[in-house]
Design an enzyme around this catalytic site. Structure first.
Site, PDB file in Angstrom:
ATOM      1  N   ASP A 110       0.925  -1.158   0.082  1.00 60.25           N
ATOM      2  CA  ASP A 110      -0.069   0.053  -0.019  1.00 60.25           C
ATOM      3  C   ASP A 110       0.938   1.344   0.047  1.00 60.25           C
ATOM      4  O   ASP A 110       2.003   1.271   0.460  1.00 60.25           O
ATOM      5  CB  ASP A 110      -0.917  -0.080   1.199  1.00 60.25           C
ATOM      6  CG  ASP A 110      -1.903  -1.136   1.091  1.00 60.25           C
ATOM      7  OD1 ASP A 110      -2.281  -1.508   0.317  1.00 60.25           O
ATOM      8  OD2 ASP A 110      -2.422  -1.344   2.191  1.00 60.25           O
ATOM      9  N   LYS A 111       0.423   2.269  -0.444  1.00 59.66           N
ATOM     10  CA  LYS A 111       1.005   3.539  -0.541  1.00 59.66           C
ATOM     11  C   LYS A 111       1.571   3.973   0.618  1.00 59.66           C
ATOM     12  O   LYS A 111       2.779   4.322   0.944  1.00 59.66           O
ATOM     13  CB  LYS A 111       0.034   4.799  -0.995  1.00 59.66           C
ATOM     14  CG  LYS A 111       0.822   6.064  -1.066  1.00 59.66           C
ATOM     15  CD  LYS A 111      -0.351   7.098  -1.599  1.00 59.66           C
ATOM     16  CE  LYS A 111       0.588   8.420  -1.655  1.00 59.66           C
ATOM     17  NZ  LYS A 111      -0.553   9.564  -2.098  1.00 59.66           N
TER      18      LYS A 111
END
Length: 446
Positions: free
Chosen positions: A243-244
């Site tokens: 995930d970012k």
């Protein structure tokens, strides 16, 4: 034989040990309020204006599906209240995503009272006249960018990178540049993996928190990411994602054989993945296995959800995580928790942590809010340190989750390799401050 590679940083020990005429018009589905001035039209793109051929009919069907060329003319009603421009337009065109509306606004295709507005957060008020044309979908194509990469290991076949928090792995709506893929393309020439138009022309919610923006409302984020069908390539060499907001280790394939081999290892769940997190509260029991299917949250399309008792389907797929508490922090307000993944679903740890009632610190999407952190920490902290506590919590800018270790069989040498890299400074700083408030370490028999 297993080869061990570890990041040589000073944090390691401290962590481990311490306008055309209308083409087609329709009415919006379930508009918020009736409006006699409401007009929504599809606009013809061909110069001939013919609508008789099968080809034209197919083009129309495609436009209705992706909203490209749709025009909206409407007046803000009396009971709409004060709303953001992007939210208001989204509410007037049933089924469209916020990302498409935002892109149209930024492209100068929206006017309020005859004046072009390119700010998505612009507030509209009662009586405002809005004219909007929805922009066409554009293929997402990754281009090389000179972005520094923290390379942990590299040979002619694979690249292991320590991804920083806040970096998106591959281009997606709202994050077309500055991604890990852009940096990898500049660094080397990974294999090309093609996608169909449906996969590349993504029409999804434009969210900055995570990578669900890579999927349209009708897609399942757990579906396979790779296709050999024709289309633009936007994820060269990428075998898995983080995930970012998640930092840590990620492997990139540099040739076709390595890509296929590593993809198969992930499919067979033979890849070793170890994560650490800081949680809001302490799980009970302090070690265990969560086997609850994960699917899209029906109440919030930008997140996933653990769905107990659900049938394994496109809506929810099998997911299993093992966890154990390494330290109880700040008198039980938080814990340093280790996670080992048996499967690799989108947001698996974040969704399972929420299911256990211990959302990750800093994870605003899954309940680990700053207000929750303060409510847990304040009662266990002397009043004299409440100012420091507030500063600590205010620095929570991402979910406290780090991919600490990664192990796999090298696709060419067939040697088992294992990589470790301690959490970055932001994670380590918060951990250190929580330890100052209080810490109790735990050990478990294997």
């Amino acid at each position: 034989m297993i080869s061990l590679y570890s990041c040589s940083t000073s944090l390691a020990k401290s962590f481990i040990f311490q306008s055309s005429p209308p083409f087609f018009c329709f009415s919006p589905r379930n508009p918020r309020t009736p409006s006699s001035s409401l007009r929504i039209c599809f606009v013809a793109s061909s110069s001939s204006g013919s609508t008789n051929s099968d080809e034209d009919k197919e083009d129309l069907a495609g436009r209705r599906a992706n909203f490209g060329g749709v025009q909206l003319e409407d007046t803000v009603s009396l009971n709409s209240g004060k709303l953001r421009l992007d939210s208001w337009i989204s509410s007037r065109i049933g089924g469209i995503s916020r990302a498409r509306v935002q892109s149209s606004i930024r492209s100068g295709l929206v006017a309020v009272n005859g004046r072009v507005v390119d700010k998505v957060s612009h507030n509209v008020k009662t009586g405002d006249k809005v004219n909007c044309t929805i922009s066409e979908l554009q293929p997402l194509r990754a281009v090389p960018e000179d972005i520094p990469l923290d390379i942990v290991f590299e040979d002619e076949h694979v690249l292991v990178v320590n991804k920083p928090a806040h970096m998106v792995v591959h281009p997606a709506p709202g994050n077309a540049t500055g991604t890990l893929v852009n940096g990898v393309l500049h660094h080397c020439s990974p294999p090309v993996v093609a996608f169909s138009n449906e996969e590349v022309l993504s029409d999804a919610e434009d969210i900055s928190d995570d990578e669900l923006s890579s999927f349209s409302a009708g897609q399942n984020p757990n579906d396979g990411l790779y296709s050999r069908r024709s289309g633009a390539s936007i994820r060269p060499g990428i075998v898995h994602r983080l995930d970012k907001g998640t930092s840590g280790l990620l492997v990139v394939a540099k040739d076709e054989h390595s890509h296929a081999n590593l993809s198969e290892q992930f499919k067979l769940h033979t890849i070793q993945r170890l994560y650490v997190s800081l949680t809001s509260g302490v799980p009970s029991p302090m070690a265990g296995r969560v086997e609850v299917p994960i699917g899209r949250d029906l109440n919030n399309r930008i997140r996933m959800a653990a769905i107990p008792g659900s049938n394994i389907s496109r809506q929810a797929r099998h997911a299993a995580s093992r966890y154990k508490v390494i330290e109880i922090l700040a008198g039980g307000s938080s814990a340093l928790v280790e996670w080992r993944l048996e499967t690799g679903r989108t947001h698996q740890i974040r969704a399972h942590a929420k299911y256990l009632g211990i959302p990750l610190l800093g994870d605003e999407v899954y309940g680990g809010t700053k207000s929750m952190a303060l409510s847990l920490l304040r009662p266990r902290t002397p009043p004299s340190r409440h100012g420091q506590l507030l500063q600590l919590v205010s620095r929570l800018e991402r979910p406290c989750l780090h991919a600490l270790a990664l192990g796999f069989m090298h696709p060419h040498t067939m040697e088992n390799v294992y990589f470790q890299c301690p959490p970055p400074a932001d994670f380590a700083e918060i951990l250190g401050q929580l330890r100052k408030i209080g810490t109790v370490k735990h050990s478990f028999e294997e």
